[in-house]
Design a protein around this motif. Structure first.
Motif, short mmCIF file in Angstrom:
data_model
loop_
_atom_site.label_atom_id
_atom_site.label_comp_id
_atom_site.label_asym_id
_atom_site.label_seq_id
_atom_site.Cartn_x
_atom_site.Cartn_y
_atom_site.Cartn_z
N VAL A 73 -6.25 -11.25 0.03
CA VAL A 73 -5.95 -11.72 1.38
C VAL A 73 -6.90 -11.03 2.35
N VAL A 74 -7.08 -11.63 3.51
CA VAL A 74 -7.90 -11.02 4.55
C VAL A 74 -7.09 -9.89 5.19
N LEU A 75 -7.65 -8.69 5.16
CA LEU A 75 -6.93 -7.51 5.58
C LEU A 75 -7.39 -7.01 6.94
N ALA A 76 -6.49 -6.31 7.63
CA ALA A 76 -6.84 -5.59 8.84
C ALA A 76 -7.71 -4.39 8.46
N PRO A 77 -8.59 -3.92 9.37
CA PRO A 77 -9.47 -2.79 9.03
C PRO A 77 -8.72 -1.57 8.51
N SER A 78 -7.59 -1.24 9.15
CA SER A 78 -6.84 -0.06 8.69
C SER A 78 -6.32 -0.25 7.27
N TRP A 117 -7.23 2.03 4.05
CA TRP A 117 -6.13 2.59 3.25
C TRP A 117 -6.26 2.18 1.79
N MET A 118 -6.57 0.90 1.56
CA MET A 118 -6.71 0.40 0.20
C MET A 118 -7.83 1.12 -0.54
N ARG A 119 -8.97 1.31 0.12
CA ARG A 119 -10.10 1.95 -0.55
C ARG A 119 -9.86 3.44 -0.77
N LYS A 120 -9.15 4.06 0.15
CA LYS A 120 -8.80 5.47 -0.04
C LYS A 120 -7.87 5.61 -1.26
N LEU A 121 -6.91 4.71 -1.38
CA LEU A 121 -6.00 4.76 -2.53
C LEU A 121 -6.75 4.49 -3.84
N ARG A 122 -7.73 3.59 -3.79
CA ARG A 122 -8.52 3.31 -5.00
C ARG A 122 -9.30 4.56 -5.42
N LEU A 126 0.83 -1.21 0.00
CA LEU A 126 0.00 0.00 0.00
C LEU A 126 0.86 1.26 0.00
N ALA A 127 1.98 1.20 0.71
CA ALA A 127 2.91 2.34 0.67
C ALA A 127 3.47 2.52 -0.74
N LEU A 187 -3.50 -2.93 -6.01
CA LEU A 187 -4.68 -2.85 -5.15
C LEU A 187 -5.53 -4.11 -5.27
N GLU A 188 -5.69 -4.61 -6.48
CA GLU A 188 -6.46 -5.84 -6.66
C GLU A 188 -5.77 -7.02 -5.99
N LYS A 189 -4.45 -7.04 -6.04
CA LYS A 189 -3.70 -8.12 -5.41
C LYS A 189 -3.89 -8.12 -3.90
N CYS A 190 -3.94 -6.93 -3.31
CA CYS A 190 -4.15 -6.82 -1.86
C CYS A 190 -5.48 -7.44 -1.45
N ASN A 191 -6.47 -7.33 -2.32
CA ASN A 191 -7.80 -7.83 -1.98
C ASN A 191 -7.91 -9.34 -2.07
#
Length: 623
Positions: free
Chosen positions: A225-230, A234-239, A158-159, A219-223
């Motif tokens: 895996v099961v992510l922490a709420p933060s 962060w992912m949706r803000k970047l999207r 994400l960074a 961003l699609e790759k991050c989705n």
């Protein structure tokens, strides 16, 4: 420049754009883009990130078949009548025979070594105090309970996306500058200097599209895996940031393609127009009828590019419309939306909408769409009338009464998870479920007080989706929601329940063997509260009885126990002498469940109804 070569350059950005749209439209399960160094598939990435998130002692855990122990073979106890119940030691032997004493992440705690209890121990002495330093704090200022483990790999990705989007600003600024220069010096036919400028501009477009494509892929790759709420936040803000840049670049792209087409005398060249884009929205959400949206949460923007190709001669107000499958609602209601016509600010080109929902959507998911009519004047004074339509908002549901919340919320979550598909992968399901849970319990996604922990997620997966492994179908979702939805309705609306959950006074998702692990060594009167597994929407109170041979009992809190006007769950617990000390979940640096034993009056005093139990005084005899 050769016309064929020119068209080839023109099509380059379009192909990249088509590829980006394809990536964006794919489900997480279909992604296999090798964007992580050293990773060859989404499956290997999932294993890597989950391995980082879950301790090694839990990764090897194999869930037992909970049918006999957890699904009701032990009868619910009654508080006022003696009954035959399973002895604590007998239950321990039965559990140990099936699981060798190891409680894994499918339960509320993993073993006596994976959760701790402080306060009064079984021998009556005080145990060591819990360390409270370096706790993760929520937005409410309270320490987070069972925070979901954050993967350092996702942090890095994400960074990286954030850095990519920052880097996109360089070619974008160059595009804006070069395009302005090109339009100010444009002549027909263009001299060599302008041809060179045009080629340089094309290179900047290639750079921008390439970076945006890379960001979307990550961003699609991050989705997967099961992510922490933060991380979800962060992912949706970047999207959203990525989509905003894409819209701006696309508007600029249409301008330059129009000028090139005009220079080559193409009669079919597309006239460029601004874009109306939803910048901020509070959806997805379930609203009550007559609810009004905060205007700062919902606004749209007119993206105009350089403004050198056309000028705006007339601009009408922006109109918001509601789109839903329940068409009969929209046909019978004259004004389904209030405050749905707003003017655009002439400087910022932004319009804020304090939308009011005047009618329900018949438990169906709905969307908002915004339109604006305008008149443009292009090169040569050509007048062009157009109607711009925004992208659709995220889905929402409007209910007519509070009792509809369970069904409306289930419909909304199903829409978000499946998006027209028959099945999805577990990580997609879990991430949408986490977001939905935090909104239902009125917690911020970035810093929640108590999110669904990885213990809760494993409980849900093992109980409802165990046979399907990593694939969630709509049929299994309906079975899951039949139980989970009622529990969530109680968490959201029943008085004090959500606060009890957030403070750790209710554990929530807990199996019977979890209860045994937590209570087996405790003194009579010690209890813990959880959701009933067999009676959706009700609570079970597990406690050690004060019998000659202490037993673990389970009491089902019936609706009649808390049905009186001012009788809440804390009031009910106060009035029952069987319940003396509660196991309260506390923050723990290890992230594993940690209970602290508290006197029930100390824990629940602030929730008790204001009643003077000493009314009467001297001179009166007790009943």
């Amino acid at each position: 420049m050769d016309p064929h070569q020119q068209r080839k350059q023109d099509s380059f950005g379009d192909e990249l754009w088509a590829n980006m749209r394809e990536i964006e439209s794919r489900g997480a399960s279909g992604m296999d883009v090798d964007v992580f160094a050293g990773q060859t598939s989404s499956g290997s990435l999932s294993k890597l990130l989950m391995a980082e998130s879950i301790p090694a002692t839990e990764r090897s855990w194999e869930p037992i078949n909970n049918t006999d122990i957890c699904a009701g073979s032990v009868d619910w106890a009654t508080l006022d009548a003696p009954e035959t119940n399973m002895d604590v030691n007998a239950l321990a032997r039965e559990v140990k025979a099936e699981q060798s004493g190891a409680f894994g992440p499918g339960s509320g705690m993993t073993s006596s070594g994976d959760f701790t209890i402080s306060g009064m121990n079984s021998s009556g002495g005080r145990s060591g105090s819990m360390r409270r330093s370096h706790q993760s704090m929520s937005s409410s200022g309270l320490p987070q309970l069972l925070p979901f483990p954050k993967s350092p790999d996702v942090d890095k990705v994400l960074a990286n996306v954030e850095n990519i989007l920052a880097a996109v600003r360089v070619p974008y600024d160059n595009i804006y500058k070069l395009q302005n220069q090109l339009f100010s010096e444009w002549v027909q036919p263009p001299p060599k200097a302008l041809v060179h400028l045009n080629e340089k501009l094309e290179m900047e477009y290639k750079s921008a599209f390439s970076k945006l494509q890379e960001a979307l892929g990550l961003l699609e790759k991050c989705n997967t895996v099961v992510l922490a709420p933060s991380h979800i936040f962060w992912m949706r803000k970047l999207r959203e940031d990525c989509n905003a840049i894409v819209c701006e670049v696309e508007v600029l792209r249409e301008e330059i393609l129009y000028m090139r087409g005009m220079a080559m005398g193409d009669p079919n060249v597309k006239t460029p127009t601004p874009r109306l884009r939803i910048v901020s929205q509070p959806f997805p959400f379930v609203y009550p009828q007559k609810a009004q949206v905060n205007p700062t949460d919902l606004y749209v923007k007119l993206v105009c590019g350089t403004g050198r190709v056309y000028s705006i001669k007339q601009l009408d107000n922006v109109v918001a419309s509601i789109i839903t499958d329940a068409r009969q609602v929209m046909e019978t209601e004259k004004n389904p939306l209030g405050n749905n016509v707003q003017a655009l600010d002439s400087e910022t080109m932004i319009s804020y909408f304090p939308i009011q929902f005047n009618c329900g959507t018949r438990k169906e998911a709905a969307f908002l769409c915004f339109t604006v009519n305008m008149v443009l004047q292009g090169p040569g004074g050509i007048i062009h009338k157009c109607t711009l339509e925004s992208n659709h908002s995220h889905p929402f549901v409007v209910m007519t009464n509070q009792k509809q919340w369970e069904n409306c919320s289930g419909t909304l979550l199903r829409k978000l998870i499946f998006q027209g598909k028959l099945d999805v992968m577990w990580p997609k399901f879990a991430n949408e479920l986490q977001d939905h849970f935090l909104k239902a319990t009125r917690q911020p996604l970035d810093l929640p007080t108590r999110s669904l922990s990885h213990y809760d997620m494993a409980y849900i997966q093992n109980r409802f989706f165990r046979e399907e492994q990593n694939l969630i179908t709509q049929k299994s979702y309906e079975k899951f929601w039949g139980w989970y939805g009622k529990s969530l309705q109680v968490l959201r609306y029943q008085r004090h329940i959500c606060v009890l959950f957030l403070r750790g006074l209710m554990y929530g998702f807990m199996t019977r063997e979890d209860v045994h692990a937590a209570l087996s060594q405790q003194r009579p009167g010690t209890f813990v509260i959880r959701f009933s597994e067999n009676h959706a929407g009700l609570f079970g109170v597990a406690y050690i009885s004060n019998d000659p041979t202490p037993k673990l009992k389970h009491y089902l809190v019936k609706p009649t126990d808390t049905a009186a006007a001012k009788i809440t769950l804390p009031d009910f617990l106060r009035d029952k002498s069987q319940f003396i000390k509660i196991l309260q979940l506390q923050p723990n640096p290890s992230g594993r469940p940690h209970f602290e034993i508290k006197d029930k009056h100390e824990a629940f005093n602030v929730f008790y109804a204001n009643r003077n139990d000493n009314l009467g005084g001297d001179g009166y005899d007790p009943l």
